[in-house]
Design a protein around this motif. Structure first.
Motif, PDB file in Angstrom:
ATOM      1  N   PHE A 155       0.912  -1.322   0.011  1.00  0.00           N
ATOM      2  CA  PHE A 155       0.023  -0.183   0.006  1.00  0.00           C
ATOM      3  C   PHE A 155       0.970   1.060  -0.089  1.00  0.00           C
ATOM      4  O   PHE A 155       1.952   0.993   0.726  1.00  0.00           O
ATOM      5  CB  PHE A 155      -0.942   0.019   1.175  1.00  0.00           C
ATOM      6  CG  PHE A 155      -1.897  -0.948   1.269  1.00  0.00           C
ATOM      7  CD1 PHE A 155      -2.170  -1.873   0.224  1.00  0.00           C
ATOM      8  CD2 PHE A 155      -2.974  -0.885   2.327  1.00  0.00           C
ATOM      9  CE1 PHE A 155      -3.127  -2.772   0.324  1.00  0.00           C
ATOM     10  CE2 PHE A 155      -3.797  -1.796   2.580  1.00  0.00           C
ATOM     11  CZ  PHE A 155      -4.110  -2.895   1.599  1.00  0.00           C
ATOM     12  N   CYS A 156       0.562   2.312  -0.799  1.00  0.00           N
ATOM     13  CA  CYS A 156       1.146   3.535  -0.784  1.00  0.00           C
ATOM     14  C   CYS A 156       0.259   4.621   0.190  1.00  0.00           C
ATOM     15  O   CYS A 156      -0.649   4.727  -0.344  1.00  0.00           O
ATOM     16  CB  CYS A 156       1.610   3.807  -2.226  1.00  0.00           C
ATOM     17  SG  CYS A 156       2.412   5.284  -2.512  1.00  0.00           S
ATOM     18  N   ARG A 157       1.041   5.369   0.733  1.00  0.00           N
ATOM     19  CA  ARG A 157       0.285   6.549   1.464  1.00  0.00           C
ATOM     20  C   ARG A 157       1.020   7.701   1.235  1.00  0.00           C
ATOM     21  O   ARG A 157       2.235   7.783   1.354  1.00  0.00           O
ATOM     22  CB  ARG A 157       0.035   6.125   3.015  1.00  0.00           C
ATOM     23  CG  ARG A 157      -0.976   7.445   3.473  1.00  0.00           C
ATOM     24  CD  ARG A 157      -1.106   6.978   5.035  1.00  0.00           C
ATOM     25  NE  ARG A 157      -2.231   7.769   5.244  1.00  0.00           N
ATOM     26  CZ  ARG A 157      -2.661   7.749   6.627  1.00  0.00           C
ATOM     27  NH1 ARG A 157      -2.049   7.106   7.684  1.00  0.00           N
ATOM     28  NH2 ARG A 157      -3.576   8.605   7.148  1.00  0.00           N
ATOM     29  N   VAL A 214      -7.662   4.160   5.975  1.00  0.00           N
ATOM     30  CA  VAL A 214      -6.499   3.167   5.695  1.00  0.00           C
ATOM     31  C   VAL A 214      -6.651   1.836   6.581  1.00  0.00           C
ATOM     32  O   VAL A 214      -6.431   0.750   6.061  1.00  0.00           O
ATOM     33  CB  VAL A 214      -5.256   4.007   6.361  1.00  0.00           C
ATOM     34  CG1 VAL A 214      -4.042   3.022   6.406  1.00  0.00           C
ATOM     35  CG2 VAL A 214      -4.926   4.865   5.506  1.00  0.00           C
ATOM     36  N   ILE A 233       3.254  -6.408   9.158  1.00  0.00           N
ATOM     37  CA  ILE A 233       2.754  -5.060   8.434  1.00  0.00           C
ATOM     38  C   ILE A 233       4.047  -3.878   8.797  1.00  0.00           C
ATOM     39  O   ILE A 233       4.483  -3.321   9.872  1.00  0.00           O
ATOM     40  CB  ILE A 233       1.435  -4.247   9.235  1.00  0.00           C
ATOM     41  CG1 ILE A 233       0.492  -5.275   8.869  1.00  0.00           C
ATOM     42  CG2 ILE A 233       1.070  -2.884   8.483  1.00  0.00           C
ATOM     43  CD1 ILE A 233      -0.918  -5.022   9.637  1.00  0.00           C
ATOM     44  N   ALA A 235       5.756  -0.253   7.881  1.00  0.00           N
ATOM     45  CA  ALA A 235       5.940   1.171   7.292  1.00  0.00           C
ATOM     46  C   ALA A 235       7.373   1.482   6.809  1.00  0.00           C
ATOM     47  O   ALA A 235       8.193   1.417   7.670  1.00  0.00           O
ATOM     48  CB  ALA A 235       5.528   2.082   8.435  1.00  0.00           C
ATOM     49  N   LYS A 243       5.512   7.565   8.511  1.00  0.00           N
ATOM     50  CA  LYS A 243       5.611   6.124   8.815  1.00  0.00           C
ATOM     51  C   LYS A 243       4.961   5.854  10.575  1.00  0.00           C
ATOM     52  O   LYS A 243       4.061   5.097  10.652  1.00  0.00           O
ATOM     53  CB  LYS A 243       6.842   5.571   9.007  1.00  0.00           C
ATOM     54  CG  LYS A 243       7.763   5.629   7.584  1.00  0.00           C
ATOM     55  CD  LYS A 243       8.903   4.896   7.745  1.00  0.00           C
ATOM     56  CE  LYS A 243       9.785   5.622   8.670  1.00  0.00           C
ATOM     57  NZ  LYS A 243      10.287   6.885   7.979  1.00  0.00           N
ATOM     58  N   THR A 246       1.293   6.796  10.728  1.00  0.00           N
ATOM     59  CA  THR A 246       0.440   5.548  10.148  1.00  0.00           C
ATOM     60  C   THR A 246       0.362   4.767  10.878  1.00  0.00           C
ATOM     61  O   THR A 246      -0.646   3.999  11.407  1.00  0.00           O
ATOM     62  CB  THR A 246       1.047   5.080   8.801  1.00  0.00           C
ATOM     63  OG1 THR A 246       1.054   6.166   7.778  1.00  0.00           O
ATOM     64  CG2 THR A 246       0.058   3.884   8.086  1.00  0.00           C
ATOM     65  N   PHE A 459       3.669  -0.935   3.861  1.00  0.00           N
ATOM     66  CA  PHE A 459       3.264   0.629   3.740  1.00  0.00           C
ATOM     67  C   PHE A 459       4.398   1.260   3.036  1.00  0.00           C
ATOM     68  O   PHE A 459       5.558   1.204   3.661  1.00  0.00           O
ATOM     69  CB  PHE A 459       2.783   1.112   4.962  1.00  0.00           C
ATOM     70  CG  PHE A 459       1.305   1.101   4.982  1.00  0.00           C
ATOM     71  CD1 PHE A 459       0.606   1.995   4.590  1.00  0.00           C
ATOM     72  CD2 PHE A 459       0.605   0.171   5.892  1.00  0.00           C
ATOM     73  CE1 PHE A 459      -0.803   2.308   4.489  1.00  0.00           C
ATOM     74  CE2 PHE A 459      -0.687   0.234   5.738  1.00  0.00           C
ATOM     75  CZ  PHE A 459      -1.393   1.197   5.451  1.00  0.00           C
ATOM     76  N   ASN A 461       5.434   5.037   2.591  1.00  0.00           N
ATOM     77  CA  ASN A 461       4.845   6.446   3.131  1.00  0.00           C
ATOM     78  C   ASN A 461       5.853   7.415   1.976  1.00  0.00           C
ATOM     79  O   ASN A 461       7.033   7.007   2.127  1.00  0.00           O
ATOM     80  CB  ASN A 461       5.249   6.697   4.413  1.00  0.00           C
ATOM     81  CG  ASN A 461       4.275   5.916   5.249  1.00  0.00           C
ATOM     82  OD1 ASN A 461       4.572   4.759   5.748  1.00  0.00           O
ATOM     83  ND2 ASN A 461       2.889   6.324   5.448  1.00  0.00           N
TER      84      ASN A 461
END
Ligand code: ADP
Ligand code: MG
Length: 509
Positions: A155-157, A214, A233, A235, A243, A246, A459, A461
């Motif tokens: 996932f990209c945030r 999210v 998970i 970041a 990071k 999130t 993730f 970020n």
């Protein structure tokens, strides 16, 4: 004469005798008379009493007559009463008959209701059975879905501009999102030195995505930790890209990050699974890896003067894929409140390090581990899941930080461990015989959670500022290499087969 005399004497004698007789008789008569008189007297007296009695009894009989009349009266009224009572009785009997009929009807109704209840109970039992079966199926299908999506997802945030940098809106937007339906919510375009680079991931969150948006996307992943999977998970991103925001978030309902939300969900779900016979036990630990050294963030009485490495913190894996770190504090947690206080303690420990060790928090990897032991008494199932939530050290490259000395060593350690992480991910993706888990503490610690049937979410970020474009490009490239891991169809087939076998062993064995 003589003879007459004799005669006269004899007569006289006779007479005298007669007189005597008469006298006796008289005497007798007198006596009789006296007796009669006496009798008369008594009779008179008796008569008097009788007549008295007769008077009395005539009175009495009068009274009796009155009474009899009264009785007759009562009698007739009672007769009337009896008649009404009889009527009432007749009515009551009628009613009773009616009631009997109703009772019989009720009885049959009750019987049929009992039947219905029994029927419903059977159906309920069947429905419960179906729920359990459906739950098993859900786990299996969820597993399959994740396998089809690839066990490593990315996932990209994108962080929003922070107020001091975009105050005048002068900052030029270097990030845009493709409008094509195909890439909606999955694509991201970056302008770097006049060139447009396009990337796509499993999901892209733009700057407007809330913490809730999210979390919704990963709640299923968190759920699988309860189902007995090993979940990681990560970041990943440069320092300041979001990071920690999130993963941990900020205090307050809406700002909470993945870690507190995951725990809330886990506790809530484990409670609702209790009705299906599940009992859970959870153990939390928190550590930091700084310069290839593990630091226990929950160590009791951790003082700022204590040197990291004072304890051994040796990582061991057993044959079941359970990881233990010697001397590491693990705490049983029973509620979200327990975890919140642990997180506070950990962030305090980190901030102690921060002042002393020059912003160490962004120079170290933070690993939160929740071990979940679940057992179901009614079905005999047992599950052991692990949830690892990792806030990685900043990924900025060495040249940018232009560091020397201690800082150089730090940056090298970070680069080494991040490249060790990517090496491991790529080796797993290629199905290599040798996966270099031992090249860094982080990969070695997470070894059982990175391969096999574990589920990994990365993730990435990124910062939206033009000045970060170079680092953003690096992060996005790294992320798309990780994302590409799932595309290897051959790997997925073999992997999915072995992992579904594993999943059966884990969930239903
Ligand atoms: P990192 O941990 O990657 O170094 P941080 O999470 O500390 O970055 O984020 C840097 C700053 O940006 C923090 O002040 C943080 O609150 C803010 N921030 C990051 N992401 C967001 C976001 N999605 N929404 C609002 N603020 C954010
Ligand atoms: Mg941070």
């Amino acid at each position: 004469f003589q003879s007459s005399q004799k005669e006269a004497i004899r007569v006289k004698e006779e007479l005298r005798k007669e007189v005597e007789c008469l006298r006796a008789d008289l005497q007798q008569v007198r006596e009789d008379r006296d007796q009669s008189v006496a009798q008369l007297n008594t009779l008179t007296a008796e008569l008097a009493t009788y007549s008295e009695q007769a008077r009395k009894s005539s009175k009495d009989s009068e009274l009796l007559r009155i009474k009899a009349a009264a009785f007759e009266e009562t009698c007739s009224s009672q007769q009337e009463q009896i008649e009404t009572l009889q009527k009432q009785l007749a009515v009551a009997t009628e009613k009773l008959k009616h009631a009997d009929v109703t009772a019989i009807e009720a009885m049959t109704g009750y019987e049929s209701q009992k039947e219905t209840i029994k029927d419903l109970e059977e159906r309920l039992a069947y429905a419960e059975f179906q729920i359990i079966e459906a739950d098993k199926l859900r786990k299996k299908l969820h597993n399959t879905i994740l396998e089809l999506k690839g066990n490593i997802r990315v996932f990209c945030r994108v962080r929003p501009f922070l107020s001091d940098t975009d105050s005048n809106g002068q900052e030029e937007a270097i990030i845009s999102y493709p409008s094509s339906v195909e890439n909606a919510g999955r694509g991201i375009d970056l302008m770097n030195q006049g060139q447009k680079c396009s990337f796509s991931y499993d999901k892209v969150f733009d700057h407007s995505a809330s913490q809730d948006d999210v979390f919704v996307e990963m709640s299923q992943l968190v759920q699988s930790a309860l189902d007995g999977y090993k979940v990681c998970i990560f970041a990943y991103g440069q320092t300041g890209s979001g990071k920690t925001y999130t993963m941990m978030g900020k205090p307050g309902r809406d700002q909470k990050g993945i870690i507190p939300r995951s725990l809330e969900q886990i506790f809530k779900t484990s409670q609702s699974l209790e009705s299906q016979g599940w009992k859970y036990c959870m153990q939390a630990s928190m550590l930091e890896i700084y310069n290839e050294t593990i630091r226990d963030l929950l160590a009791p009485g951790r003082s700022s003067s204590e040197m990291p490495g004072g304890k051994q913190y040796t990582i061991k894996h057993d044959s079941q894929g359970n990881t233990t770190v010697s001397d590491l504090t693990t705490t049983n947690v029973f509620s979200t409140a327990d975890v919140t206080s642990l997180l506070e303690k950990a962030s305090h420990s980190r901030s102690v390090g921060k002042t002393q060790m020059n912003e160490q928090s962004s120079r170290s990897h933070f690993v939160f581990t929740l071990k979940i032991f679940g057992s179901n008494e009614s079905t005999g199932q047992q599950v052991q899941g692990v949830l690892n939530l990792i806030d990685l050290a900043g990924s900025e490259r060495l040249t940018k930080s232009g560091a020397t000395g201690e800082r150089l060593k730090e940056t090298q350690a970070i680069n080494k461990s991040l490249s060790a992480l990517s090496d491991v991910i790529f080796a797993i993706a290629k199905n290599d015989d040798h996966v270099p888990f031992r090249n860094s503490k982080l990969t070695y610690l997470l070894q059982p959670c990175l391969g096999g049937d574990s589920k990994t979410l990365m993730f990435v970020n990124v910062s939206p500022e033009a000045s970060s474009a170079g680092e953003t490009l690096c992060s996005l490239r790294f992320a798309s290499r990780v994302n590409a891991c799932e595309i290897g169809v051959a790997r997925r087939q073999t992997q999915s087969k072995s992992s579904s076998d594993n999943s059966n062993r884990l969930s239903y064995g």
